[in-house]
Design a protein around this motif. Structure first.
Motif, PDB file in Angstrom:
ATOM      1  N   PRO A   1       5.931   7.749  15.431  1.00 36.61           N
ATOM      2  CA  PRO A   1       6.614   6.570  15.962  1.00 36.61           C
ATOM      3  C   PRO A   1       5.639   5.408  16.172  1.00 36.61           C
ATOM      4  O   PRO A   1       4.542   5.599  16.706  1.00 36.61           O
ATOM      5  N   GLY A   2       6.040   4.231  15.697  1.00 38.43           N
ATOM      6  CA  GLY A   2       5.210   3.028  15.870  1.00 38.43           C
ATOM      7  C   GLY A   2       4.305   2.745  14.680  1.00 38.43           C
ATOM      8  O   GLY A   2       3.798   1.636  14.543  1.00 38.43           O
ATOM      9  N   ASP A   3       4.112   3.723  13.796  1.00 36.39           N
ATOM     10  CA  ASP A   3       3.294   3.461  12.609  1.00 36.39           C
ATOM     11  C   ASP A   3       4.019   2.475  11.691  1.00 36.39           C
ATOM     12  O   ASP A   3       5.251   2.535  11.553  1.00 36.39           O
ATOM     13  N   GLU A   4       3.229   1.621  11.056  1.00 31.26           N
ATOM     14  CA  GLU A   4       3.834   0.636  10.148  1.00 31.26           C
ATOM     15  C   GLU A   4       3.800   1.136   8.702  1.00 31.26           C
ATOM     16  O   GLU A   4       2.827   1.752   8.268  1.00 31.26           O
ATOM     17  N   VAL A   5       4.884   0.828   7.999  1.00 36.93           N
ATOM     18  CA  VAL A   5       4.973   1.169   6.575  1.00 36.93           C
ATOM     19  C   VAL A   5       5.294  -0.116   5.819  1.00 36.93           C
ATOM     20  O   VAL A   5       6.285  -0.791   6.133  1.00 36.93           O
ATOM     21  N   ILE A   6       4.452  -0.453   4.860  1.00 36.95           N
ATOM     22  CA  ILE A   6       4.679  -1.694   4.112  1.00 36.95           C
ATOM     23  C   ILE A   6       5.699  -1.451   3.019  1.00 36.95           C
ATOM     24  O   ILE A   6       5.596  -0.488   2.245  1.00 36.95           O
ATOM     25  N   LEU A   7       6.689  -2.335   3.005  1.00 34.75           N
ATOM     26  CA  LEU A   7       7.802  -2.186   2.073  1.00 34.75           C
ATOM     27  C   LEU A   7       7.975  -3.487   1.281  1.00 34.75           C
ATOM     28  O   LEU A   7       8.416  -4.495   1.830  1.00 34.75           O
ATOM     29  N   PRO A   8       7.596  -3.486   0.008  1.00 36.60           N
ATOM     30  CA  PRO A   8       7.806  -4.704  -0.779  1.00 36.60           C
ATOM     31  C   PRO A   8       9.303  -4.951  -0.992  1.00 36.60           C
ATOM     32  O   PRO A   8      10.051  -4.010  -1.277  1.00 36.60           O
TER      33      PRO A   8
ATOM     34  N   LYS B   1      -2.214  -0.537  12.426  1.00 37.53           N
ATOM     35  CA  LYS B   1      -1.141   0.471  12.539  1.00 37.53           C
ATOM     36  C   LYS B   1      -0.561   0.874  11.181  1.00 37.53           C
ATOM     37  O   LYS B   1       0.319   1.739  11.110  1.00 37.53           O
ATOM     38  N   THR B   2      -1.021   0.225  10.103  1.00 42.40           N
ATOM     39  CA  THR B   2      -0.413   0.513   8.800  1.00 42.40           C
ATOM     40  C   THR B   2      -0.803   1.907   8.319  1.00 42.40           C
ATOM     41  O   THR B   2      -1.986   2.233   8.251  1.00 42.40           O
ATOM     42  N   LYS B   3       0.196   2.678   7.971  1.00 43.87           N
ATOM     43  CA  LYS B   3      -0.056   4.055   7.516  1.00 43.87           C
ATOM     44  C   LYS B   3       0.137   4.180   6.011  1.00 43.87           C
ATOM     45  O   LYS B   3      -0.582   4.909   5.348  1.00 43.87           O
ATOM     46  N   ALA B   4       1.155   3.493   5.507  1.00 46.88           N
ATOM     47  CA  ALA B   4       1.521   3.743   4.110  1.00 46.88           C
ATOM     48  C   ALA B   4       2.180   2.528   3.469  1.00 46.88           C
ATOM     49  O   ALA B   4       2.640   1.623   4.159  1.00 46.88           O
ATOM     50  N   LEU B   5       2.184   2.590   2.149  1.00 43.98           N
ATOM     51  CA  LEU B   5       2.910   1.600   1.336  1.00 43.98           C
ATOM     52  C   LEU B   5       3.951   2.375   0.549  1.00 43.98           C
ATOM     53  O   LEU B   5       3.660   3.467   0.042  1.00 43.98           O
ATOM     54  N   ILE B   6       5.151   1.803   0.440  1.00 42.23           N
ATOM     55  CA  ILE B   6       6.132   2.406  -0.475  1.00 42.23           C
ATOM     56  C   ILE B   6       6.160   1.560  -1.733  1.00 42.23           C
ATOM     57  O   ILE B   6       6.393   0.341  -1.680  1.00 42.23           O
ATOM     58  N   LEU B   7       5.899   2.204  -2.844  1.00 36.08           N
ATOM     59  CA  LEU B   7       5.905   1.514  -4.126  1.00 36.08           C
ATOM     60  C   LEU B   7       7.014   2.161  -4.960  1.00 36.08           C
ATOM     61  O   LEU B   7       7.091   3.384  -5.016  1.00 36.08           O
ATOM     62  N   ASN B   8       7.834   1.335  -5.585  1.00 37.90           N
ATOM     63  CA  ASN B   8       8.916   1.878  -6.422  1.00 37.90           C
ATOM     64  C   ASN B   8       8.754   1.296  -7.814  1.00 37.90           C
ATOM     65  O   ASN B   8       8.911   0.098  -8.013  1.00 37.90           O
TER      66      ASN B   8
ATOM     67  N   ASN C   1      -8.256   0.173   2.555  1.00 37.94           N
ATOM     68  CA  ASN C   1      -7.645   0.226   3.885  1.00 37.94           C
ATOM     69  C   ASN C   1      -7.110   1.618   4.242  1.00 37.94           C
ATOM     70  O   ASN C   1      -6.369   1.769   5.209  1.00 37.94           O
ATOM     71  N   ASP C   2      -7.467   2.598   3.431  1.00 34.41           N
ATOM     72  CA  ASP C   2      -7.091   3.986   3.679  1.00 34.41           C
ATOM     73  C   ASP C   2      -5.584   4.163   3.917  1.00 34.41           C
ATOM     74  O   ASP C   2      -5.159   4.744   4.915  1.00 34.41           O
ATOM     75  N   LEU C   3      -4.795   3.638   2.983  1.00 38.57           N
ATOM     76  CA  LEU C   3      -3.337   3.786   3.100  1.00 38.57           C
ATOM     77  C   LEU C   3      -2.848   4.914   2.207  1.00 38.57           C
ATOM     78  O   LEU C   3      -3.368   5.120   1.109  1.00 38.57           O
ATOM     79  N   TYR C   4      -1.835   5.608   2.662  1.00 36.16           N
ATOM     80  CA  TYR C   4      -1.100   6.510   1.777  1.00 36.16           C
ATOM     81  C   TYR C   4      -0.155   5.652   0.935  1.00 36.16           C
ATOM     82  O   TYR C   4       0.290   4.576   1.375  1.00 36.16           O
ATOM     83  N   VAL C   5       0.190   6.168  -0.233  1.00 41.40           N
ATOM     84  CA  VAL C   5       1.162   5.456  -1.068  1.00 41.40           C
ATOM     85  C   VAL C   5       2.274   6.432  -1.442  1.00 41.40           C
ATOM     86  O   VAL C   5       2.019   7.486  -2.041  1.00 41.40           O
ATOM     87  N   ILE C   6       3.477   6.084  -1.025  1.00 42.49           N
ATOM     88  CA  ILE C   6       4.641   6.858  -1.473  1.00 42.49           C
ATOM     89  C   ILE C   6       5.108   6.157  -2.735  1.00 42.49           C
ATOM     90  O   ILE C   6       5.633   5.045  -2.681  1.00 42.49           O
ATOM     91  N   SER C   7       4.833   6.785  -3.869  1.00 39.39           N
ATOM     92  CA  SER C   7       5.131   6.128  -5.146  1.00 39.39           C
ATOM     93  C   SER C   7       6.379   6.762  -5.753  1.00 39.39           C
ATOM     94  O   SER C   7       6.335   7.875  -6.273  1.00 39.39           O
ATOM     95  N   ASP C   8       7.485   6.047  -5.639  1.00 39.83           N
ATOM     96  CA  ASP C   8       8.774   6.549  -6.120  1.00 39.83           C
ATOM     97  C   ASP C   8       8.919   6.141  -7.583  1.00 39.83           C
ATOM     98  O   ASP C   8       9.145   4.976  -7.899  1.00 39.83           O
ATOM     99  N   GLU C   9       8.786   7.142  -8.452  1.00 38.49           N
ATOM    100  CA  GLU C   9       8.755   6.870  -9.890  1.00 38.49           C
ATOM    101  C   GLU C   9       9.957   7.489 -10.588  1.00 38.49           C
ATOM    102  O   GLU C   9       9.893   7.883 -11.750  1.00 38.49           O
ATOM    103  N   ILE C  10      11.073   7.535  -9.865  1.00 37.74           N
ATOM    104  CA  ILE C  10      12.245   8.253 -10.389  1.00 37.74           C
ATOM    105  C   ILE C  10      12.793   7.633 -11.677  1.00 37.74           C
ATOM    106  O   ILE C  10      13.460   8.302 -12.449  1.00 37.74           O
TER     107      ILE C  10
END
Ligand SMILES: Cc1ncc(COP(=O)(O)O)c(C=O)c1O
Length: 396
Positions: A114-121, A164-171, A196-205
């Motif tokens: 809770p409270g972690d930021e996720v960057i969403l383009p 607070k940034t934890k991750a980026l969502i890339l689609n 910046n040591d971010l995780y990347v959730i890379s949605d490549e569906i």
């Protein structure tokens, strides 16, 4: 009665589904309406895949499987990812899920407190923003404009990062824009994520649905540094016309995959056993039919984009993948069409559905006001008729 959960109550209904259900209701009422709202292929699941599912049921493959999916399917995922995306995984790095949507949810669950930021383009697929909120995360939306081909730049990404940034969502390719990041663009984004040591959730569906001979690059394949921080999301729904079978998967570092698998084991449990068998056939069998579907999508895209850009008042850029087009309607704002003053994309979509008898999805739900999303996962005949109706609707 005590109040319902604040987190749960804040979840919004999906705009895509809302338009789709209005469209289906009109159709059921006998109204001749055409839908461009659907996020699923109009093709049937290829016969040999269906047959594998039927055989599985007849062979009593009707029980629980390991929560993360059968080893057979996880191995098939590894082989397909290696062949198509140049990334090597072992079965213990794969979690099979009940649809790719659940894989995104689990990835966020694994990463976000809770409270972690996720960057969403933005423009973004509608579910991402809700999924981030559902795990208590804070979505940080970074808008990529049409002039930027709807693609996030490394500069904009860097500017959005906080402690607070934890991750980026890339689609990639993107729903709703259809745009695809090339290898060089991904490298620019990767540099910022690594620094910046971010995780990347890379949605490549949509990786199997790319056009003009373009080469798809998986984010995980760029370097060992991107590989270790990527949670790759994929599935059979789109490329194999299998949306109803509910099989998606995530590939990640084995420690991340384990956390996700533990979550699965206590929530949905294992994905449907017969669907897993059918998915093995999809991933390991001949890919020829998939190519035929891809070609049909490309032909439809070409027609839709060409025609749309000839209609006064609207325009679109040419998507490189997936099966969506974003129609720019900025020029219509403030105009009166069929007695309705168009103040925004929601008003436009509502009027176009009720008076033009065409269902498209307002862009606001995707973080793209003054656009509407057209899915060309529908017949060429419908596409032609839909554009005829658009022309007529705007002309009157
Ligand atoms: C970008 C993206 N990711 C994931 C999904 C969900 O796929 P599934 O049907 O396998 O849950 C969709 C479906 O619309 C999508 O557009």
């Amino acid at each position: 009665m005590k109040e319902l959960s604040h987190i749960a109550q804040a979840v919004q209904a999906s705009t895509t589904m809302a338009i789709d259900s209005m469209f289906k209701q009109m159709k059921a009422d006998g109204i001749d309406v055409i839908g461009f709202g659907a996020g699923e292929p109009d093709f049937n699941t290829p016969d040999e895949i269906k047959e594998a599912g039927i055989q599985a049921i007849q062979n009593n493959i009707t029980r629980y499987t390991p929560a993360a999916g059968t080893v057979e399917l996880r191995q098939a995922v590894c082989d397909r990812m290696k062949a198509d995306c140049n990334v090597e995984y072992k079965p213990n790095q794969v979690v099979v899920t009940s649809g790719a949507k659940h894989a995104v949810y689990l990835a966020l669950r694994a990463l976000v407190d809770p409270g972690d930021e996720v960057i969403l383009p933005a423009p973004y697929w509608v579910s991402y923003i809700e999924l981030i909120r559902m795990v208590g995360g804070v979505p940080v939306v970074v808008t990529a404009t049409e002039k930027e081909n709807f693609k996030l730049t490394p500069e904009k990404l860097a500017a959005a990062i906080t402690p607070k940034t934890k991750a980026l969502i890339l689609n990639n390719p993107s729903n709703p824009t259809g745009m695809m990041y090339g290898a060089e663009e991904l490298k620019g984004i990767a540099k910022v994520c690594i620094e910046n040591d971010l995780y990347v959730i890379s949605d490549e569906i949509y990786y199997g649905l790319v056009y003009d001979g373009a080469k798809f690059t998986s984010f995980a394949s760029i370097s060992p540094e991107t590989y270790e921080r990527t949670i790759l999301i994929n599935g059979v729904s789109k490329s194999y016309a299998m949306t109803g079978w509910r099989i998606g998967y995530a590939c990640a570092d084995s420690a991340v995959a384990k956390v996700m698998a533990n979550y699965v084991s206590h929530s949905t449990g294992s994905p449907v056993a017969s669907s897993q068998k059918a998915s093995v056939t999809a991933l390991t069998g001949s890919q020829a039919k998939i190519e035929l579907m891809r070609q049909a999508f490309e032909e439809r895209r070409n027609y839709l984009v060409d025609r749309m850009n000839k209609i006064p008042g609207v325009s679109c850029i040419k998507p490189e993948g997936a099966f969506y087009v974003m129609m720019n309607l900025e020029q219509l704002i403030g105009k009166t069409i069929q007695g309705v003053t168009i103040t925004d994309d929601n008003v436009f979509a509502d009027a176009f559905l009720k008076k033009g008898l065409v269902a498209v999805v307002p862009g606001s739900g995707f973080g793209a006001p003054n656009f509407t999303r057209w899915s060309y996962a529908t017949s060429m005949e419908n596409i032609k008729e839909g554009l005829d109706r658009l022309e007529k609707f705007l002309a009157e």
